[in-house]
Enzyme design. Structure first.
Site, PDB file in Angstrom:
ATOM      1  N   GLU A 105     -11.950  24.761  11.166  1.00  0.00           N
ATOM      2  CA  GLU A 105     -12.241  24.179   9.847  1.00  0.00           C
ATOM      3  C   GLU A 105     -11.414  24.913   8.798  1.00  0.00           C
ATOM      4  O   GLU A 105     -10.903  26.009   9.064  1.00  0.00           O
ATOM      5  CB  GLU A 105     -13.743  24.307   9.563  1.00  0.00           C
ATOM      6  CG  GLU A 105     -14.563  23.539  10.601  1.00  0.00           C
ATOM      7  CD  GLU A 105     -16.068  23.580  10.348  1.00  0.00           C
ATOM      8  OE1 GLU A 105     -16.516  24.330   9.450  1.00  0.00           O
ATOM      9  OE2 GLU A 105     -16.775  22.841  11.067  1.00  0.00           O
ATOM     10  N   GLY A 140     -11.516  29.698  11.313  1.00  0.00           N
ATOM     11  CA  GLY A 140     -10.578  29.583  12.429  1.00  0.00           C
ATOM     12  C   GLY A 140     -11.017  30.499  13.561  1.00  0.00           C
ATOM     13  O   GLY A 140     -11.658  30.073  14.523  1.00  0.00           O
ATOM     14  N   ILE A 147      -5.650  20.141  13.313  1.00  0.00           N
ATOM     15  CA  ILE A 147      -6.010  19.486  14.569  1.00  0.00           C
ATOM     16  C   ILE A 147      -4.783  18.816  15.203  1.00  0.00           C
ATOM     17  O   ILE A 147      -4.263  17.824  14.670  1.00  0.00           O
ATOM     18  CB  ILE A 147      -7.150  18.459  14.364  1.00  0.00           C
ATOM     19  CG1 ILE A 147      -8.349  19.128  13.653  1.00  0.00           C
ATOM     20  CG2 ILE A 147      -7.558  17.855  15.708  1.00  0.00           C
ATOM     21  CD1 ILE A 147      -8.895  20.387  14.326  1.00  0.00           C
ATOM     22  N   THR A 148      -4.366  19.357  16.334  1.00  0.00           N
ATOM     23  CA  THR A 148      -3.233  18.797  17.078  1.00  0.00           C
ATOM     24  C   THR A 148      -3.609  17.421  17.628  1.00  0.00           C
ATOM     25  O   THR A 148      -4.725  17.254  18.143  1.00  0.00           O
ATOM     26  CB  THR A 148      -2.858  19.742  18.243  1.00  0.00           C
ATOM     27  OG1 THR A 148      -2.601  21.033  17.711  1.00  0.00           O
ATOM     28  CG2 THR A 148      -1.626  19.241  18.998  1.00  0.00           C
ATOM     29  N   ARG A 152      -6.167  28.172  26.839  1.00  0.00           N
ATOM     30  CA  ARG A 152      -5.300  29.352  26.653  1.00  0.00           C
ATOM     31  C   ARG A 152      -4.300  29.486  27.796  1.00  0.00           C
ATOM     32  O   ARG A 152      -3.205  30.039  27.609  1.00  0.00           O
ATOM     33  CB  ARG A 152      -6.174  30.604  26.488  1.00  0.00           C
ATOM     34  CG  ARG A 152      -6.851  30.607  25.132  1.00  0.00           C
ATOM     35  CD  ARG A 152      -7.967  31.610  24.969  1.00  0.00           C
ATOM     36  NE  ARG A 152      -8.590  31.408  23.645  1.00  0.00           N
ATOM     37  CZ  ARG A 152      -9.759  31.894  23.268  1.00  0.00           C
ATOM     38  NH1 ARG A 152     -10.460  32.633  24.110  1.00  0.00           N
ATOM     39  NH2 ARG A 152     -10.229  31.658  22.064  1.00  0.00           N
ATOM     40  N   GLN A 168      26.611  46.318  27.825  1.00  0.00           N
ATOM     41  CA  GLN A 168      25.363  46.869  28.355  1.00  0.00           C
ATOM     42  C   GLN A 168      24.144  46.553  27.467  1.00  0.00           C
ATOM     43  O   GLN A 168      23.054  46.262  27.973  1.00  0.00           O
ATOM     44  CB  GLN A 168      25.497  48.382  28.517  1.00  0.00           C
ATOM     45  CG  GLN A 168      24.463  48.960  29.449  1.00  0.00           C
ATOM     46  CD  GLN A 168      24.653  50.432  29.677  1.00  0.00           C
ATOM     47  OE1 GLN A 168      24.912  51.184  28.741  1.00  0.00           O
ATOM     48  NE2 GLN A 168      24.544  50.865  30.915  1.00  0.00           N
ATOM     49  N   GLU A 224      -5.306  28.386  19.492  1.00  0.00           N
ATOM     50  CA  GLU A 224      -6.196  28.606  20.653  1.00  0.00           C
ATOM     51  C   GLU A 224      -6.574  30.084  20.791  1.00  0.00           C
ATOM     52  O   GLU A 224      -6.719  30.617  21.892  1.00  0.00           O
ATOM     53  CB  GLU A 224      -5.573  28.024  21.920  1.00  0.00           C
ATOM     54  CG  GLU A 224      -5.317  26.526  21.744  1.00  0.00           C
ATOM     55  CD  GLU A 224      -5.351  25.710  23.002  1.00  0.00           C
ATOM     56  OE1 GLU A 224      -6.025  26.134  23.954  1.00  0.00           O
ATOM     57  OE2 GLU A 224      -4.713  24.642  23.010  1.00  0.00           O
ATOM     58  N   THR A 263      -5.937  33.697  18.174  1.00  0.00           N
ATOM     59  CA  THR A 263      -4.800  34.571  17.824  1.00  0.00           C
ATOM     60  C   THR A 263      -4.678  35.699  18.857  1.00  0.00           C
ATOM     61  O   THR A 263      -5.604  35.942  19.648  1.00  0.00           O
ATOM     62  CB  THR A 263      -5.046  35.220  16.447  1.00  0.00           C
ATOM     63  OG1 THR A 263      -6.255  36.003  16.547  1.00  0.00           O
ATOM     64  CG2 THR A 263      -5.203  34.174  15.347  1.00  0.00           C
TER      65      THR A 263
END
Ligand code: CAA
Length: 401
Positions: A146, A150, A176-177, A262, A298, A382, A384
């Site tokens: 919201e 989160g 919202i995905t 996750r 290198q 999903e 942190t």
């Protein structure tokens, strides 16, 4: 042909067999091969364009849906593939290597919608929802976050109250995905905030019902092709049969679902990191500086070695979490470890790959510029990296978390 992992890429899932010594079923080989082909031929060529235009990768998602990728976890009887989380992981890494905006679209659809429906849905809900989800006709979204809540998911303010055979939902969800494209949304609301976790319900919501609207579209740093919006519930009436699981079980459903989600984001991060490594190796092999190939320097070769090693370690953590989930075993700690490790290497690999490119890496024509921005979200959504550390430490120190 060898890719930068040094494993034969034309051997589908040869990677998994080489790493784990497991024999991979034909179905998994096929899905990996197909995902790899689509990534190389269709996703990579279009990824920068969708990023620049902030346009949803419509054609790419349609092609993946036609290939069955929206129904990887959905049961065969409803038109799905009836496969497991290992298959999803193999597919999602390749899709995310190609385009992270497309990758998160599929990850949310499969792991945050199909997976909880499979675990907690009634037979009626499965029969009603899976056919559309499996074919990709109906896209899935998961709405818990919201505007003011989160990481502290337990404090959500969206409310639900029962009236006869319906629940009435009020509140706003954010970030919202798939939100504006979804045909089915899992959302969470509280009956009474004082009840804390015991007061939260989960619902499968049909966004065509009155009282639902899509709010503002979010403009983002990365994964700019994915659909990210606010959702508004204003006296939305949801039939009682759309409750997912038992009354008061919603928070556990949310957490159980995120344990699986996750793994999906860990996979996304591995895919982004692998894309960074591939591009960095190509660049270092193809460019000279101070009279020799960049790759022979290198400092550059050590960056490549560090990337490859940490990507492999993160991939192993991710496979392990998927295998545990498939075996029905606890996997919360392992999923958090996989996400934490993978999202950190995705960001470090993007930085190292950009450093190898130098000025060529910051131009908009370069995939590295996009990958550098796409990597960041893996450390945020999903859960942190700080939340992953909290989850892991609670498992490691069960009495002191
Ligand atoms: N599985 C099942 N149940 C679980 C669980 C799990 N993994 N983790 C916790 N629970 C249960 C606990 O047992 C507890 O049950 P009781 O109340 O019966 O004792 C209850 O849930 C509350 O748990 P906690 O006391 O641990 O709650 P908390 O507030 O201290 O911590 C948290 C919870 C881990 C911090 C959680 O809020 C969290 O994960 N936050 C991050 C939220 C998040 O990841 N949001 C992602 C949004 S979705 C998204 O990003 C999708 C997208 O667009 C790509």
């Amino acid at each position: 042909m060898l890719d930068s992992t040094g494993i034969e890429t034309n051997e589908a899932a040869g990677r998994l067999e080489a790493i784990l010594g497991l024999s991979v079923p034909e179905t998994h080989r096929y899905i990996y091969d197909e995902a790899k082909r689509i990534a190389d031929e269709i996703l990579i060529p279009a990824a920068n364009l969708h990023d620049r235009e902030e346009s949803f990768p419509e054609d790419q998602v349609r092609i993946l849906a036609q290939g069955g990728f929206m129904g990887i976890l959905a049961p065969k009887e409803f038109g799905g593939q009836g496969l497991d989380n290992l298959a999803l992981t193999l597919a999602l890494e390749e899709i995310n290597r190609g385009c992270a905006s497309t990758g998160v679209t599929l990850s949310v659809h499969n792991s945050l919608l199909s997976s909880p429906l499979l675990h907690f849905g009634t037979d009626e809900q499965k029969a009603r929802l899976f056919p559309g989800l499996a074919s990709g006709e109906s896209m899935g979204a998961y709405a818990i976050t919201e505007p003011d809540h989160g990481s502290d998911a337990l404090s959500i303010e969206t409310t639900c109250r029962r009236e006869g055979d319906e629940w009435i939902l009020n509140g706003t969800k954010a970030w919202i995905t798939n939100g504006s494209r979804a045909g089915t949304i899992i959302t969470f609301a509280t009956m009474d905030p004082a009840l804390r976790s015991k007061g939260i319900n989960a619902f499968v919501v049909d966004p065509t019902m009155p009282g639902f609207s899509v709010g503002k579209k979010e403009l983002k740093l990365g994964i700019r092709g994915s659909d990210t919006v606010q959702l508004v519930f204003d006296e939305m009436r949801v039939p009682a049969e759309n409750l997912l699981g038992e009354e008061g079980q919603g928070f556990k459903i949310a957490m159980h679902t995120l344990d699986g989600g996750r793994i999906g984001i860990a996979t996304q991060a591995v895919g982004i990191a692998q894309a960074c490594l591939d591009v960095a190796v190509d660049f270092a092999e193809g460019h000279e500086m101070f009279g020799r190939r960049l790759a022979d320097n290198q400092l550059v070769s050590h960056k490549i070695a560090d990337m490859a090693t940490r990507i492999e370690a993160s991939r192993l953590l991710t496979y392990r979490a998927a295998l545990l989930k498939d075996a029905g075993k606890p996997h919360s700690r392992q999923a958090s470890m996989a996400k934490l490790s993978s999202s950190e290497i995705a960001n470090d690999a993007a930085r190292m790959a950009l450093e190898i490119h130098g000025g060529a890496g910051i131009g908009r024509q370069s995939p590295i510029e996009r990958l550098f921005r796409d990597a960041k979200i893996c450390e945020i959504y999903e859960g942190t990296s700080q939340i992953q550390r909290l989850v892991i430490s609670r498992h490691v120190r069960p009495d002191r978390g």
